[in-house]
Scaffold this active site. Structure first.
Site, mmCIF file in Angstrom:
data_model
loop_
_atom_site.group_PDB
_atom_site.id
_atom_site.type_symbol
_atom_site.label_atom_id
_atom_site.label_comp_id
_atom_site.label_asym_id
_atom_site.label_seq_id
_atom_site.Cartn_x
_atom_site.Cartn_y
_atom_site.Cartn_z
ATOM 1 N N ALA A 9 13.433 5.895 -7.347
ATOM 2 C CA ALA A 9 13.019 7.171 -7.943
ATOM 3 C C ALA A 9 11.513 7.373 -7.878
ATOM 4 C CB ALA A 9 13.493 7.256 -9.395
ATOM 5 N N THR A 118 6.519 -3.923 -3.301
ATOM 6 C CA THR A 118 5.803 -3.898 -4.579
ATOM 7 C C THR A 118 4.535 -4.741 -4.527
ATOM 8 O OG1 THR A 118 7.940 -3.667 -5.689
ATOM 9 C CG2 THR A 118 6.056 -4.283 -7.061
ATOM 10 N N ARG A 153 -1.590 2.230 9.889
ATOM 11 C CA ARG A 153 -2.950 2.738 9.653
ATOM 12 C C ARG A 153 -3.874 2.328 10.794
ATOM 13 N NH1 ARG A 153 -3.068 1.138 3.249
ATOM 14 N NH2 ARG A 153 -2.680 3.239 2.422
ATOM 15 N N HIS A 177 -1.920 -8.653 2.520
ATOM 16 C CA HIS A 177 -1.792 -7.202 2.357
ATOM 17 C C HIS A 177 -2.700 -6.681 1.246
ATOM 18 C CE1 HIS A 177 -0.030 -3.257 2.590
ATOM 19 N NE2 HIS A 177 0.483 -3.322 1.385
#
EC number: 1.1.1.37
Length: 311
Positions: A9, A118, A153, A177
């Site tokens: 969501a 995440t 990117r 990352h």
């Protein structure tokens, strides 16, 4: 083929779900889970798109119904960055979320390929590995930190600078990352050369691109749409590999031979069981070699933070 998106969501989750609904192979199942009550509605909304991908949404504390029978699980659940935060500031909230979800994966679909979006990825992947290990189901070939955003990117920024088509460029990105751990191997792009200053500026821009978005959104969020695209690209590569397609290569943050760190982003060949081969990072320029050495302390600390969190 069943793909589950946890955190569906949120900004990344919805973008990812939209792309998967339109791009997964016909007959696939797409399962959306989020703690937010809106999630079944997100699934209904997406179900009106005319593709042969079956979609269901689940909300509440229990992700189990969404995870049953999943071949691939992509985790984007967590809080987003705000201005002034770096990815490691997210640790306090997101560590617990990832631990909880991975515990449910270990119980429900322990053989699934798991892609972690995440942040901070350098740390959350280590948390996931330790949780799976505790449950006795850890397979280092089936756990991935999704670093594809750094690759896309890099491809975009190099193409802009050099007046090329971005789809013709593929920059390998190694390390981790976040910040200095992101290392684009600009010396390895066939047919393109850079001045020393271009390398310095491009590397810095790629490392700080997330902050560029956070600041441009003026407190309204972080990189959700480009991250959704990056996660979809990686997820669809996993699908293709599971279906037996050969020569599917992506960069990803995985547990390897520990030469540089326990977890390290590098090019990997994907296969039916996840990682089929960890590819060599190749010959580095002097600048890249130095940058690699400079990042390792940060990377080791990030990983240790995740390991300690579970222990």
């Amino acid at each position: 083929m069943k793909v589950a998106v946890l955190g569906a969501a949120g900004g990344i989750g919805q973008a990812l779900a939209l792309l998967l609904k339109t791009q997964l192979p016909s007959g696939s199942d797409l399962s959306l889970y989020d703690i937010a009550p809106v999630t079944p509605g997100v699934a209904v909304d997406l179900s009106h798109i005319p593709t042969a991908v079956n979609i269901k949404g689940f909300s509440g504390e229990d992700a189990t119904p969404a995870l049953k029978g999943a071949d691939i699980v992509l985790i984007s659940a967590g809080v987003a960055r705000k201005p002034g935060m770096d990815r490691s500031d997210l640790f306090n909230v997101n560590a617990g979320i990832v631990r909880n979800l991975v515990e449910q994966i270990a119980r429900t679909c322990p053989k699934a390929l798991i892609g972690i979006i995440t942040n901070p990825v350098n740390t959350t992947v280590a948390i996931a590995a330790e949780v799976l290990k505790k449950a006795g189901v850890y397979d280092k070939n089936k756990l991935f930190g999704i670093t594809t955003l750094d690759t896309i990117r890099s491809n975009t920024f190099v193409a802009e600078l050099k007046g090329k088509q971005p789809q013709d460029i593929e920059v390998p990105v190694i390390g981790g990352h976040s910040g200095v751990t992101i290392l684009p191997l600009l010396s390895q792009i066939p047919g393109i050369s850079f001045t020393e200053q271009e390398v310095i500026d491009l590397t810095k821009r790629i490392q700080n691109a997330g902050t560029e978005v956070v600041e441009a959104k003026a407190g309204g969020g972080s990189a959700t749409l480009s991250m959704g695209q990056a996660a979809a690209r990686f997820g669809l590569s996993l699908v293709r590999a599971l279906q037996g397609e050969s020569n599917v290569v992506e960069c990803s943050y995985v547990e390897g031979d520990g030469k540089y760190a326990r977890f390290f982003a590098q090019p990997i060949l994907l296969g039916k069981d996840g990682v089929a081969e960890r590819k060599d990072i190749g010959k580095l320029s002097a600048f890249e070699q130095q940058a690699l050495e400079n990042m390792l302390d940060v990377l080791h600390k990030d990983i240790e933070l995740g390991e300690q969190f579970v222990k």
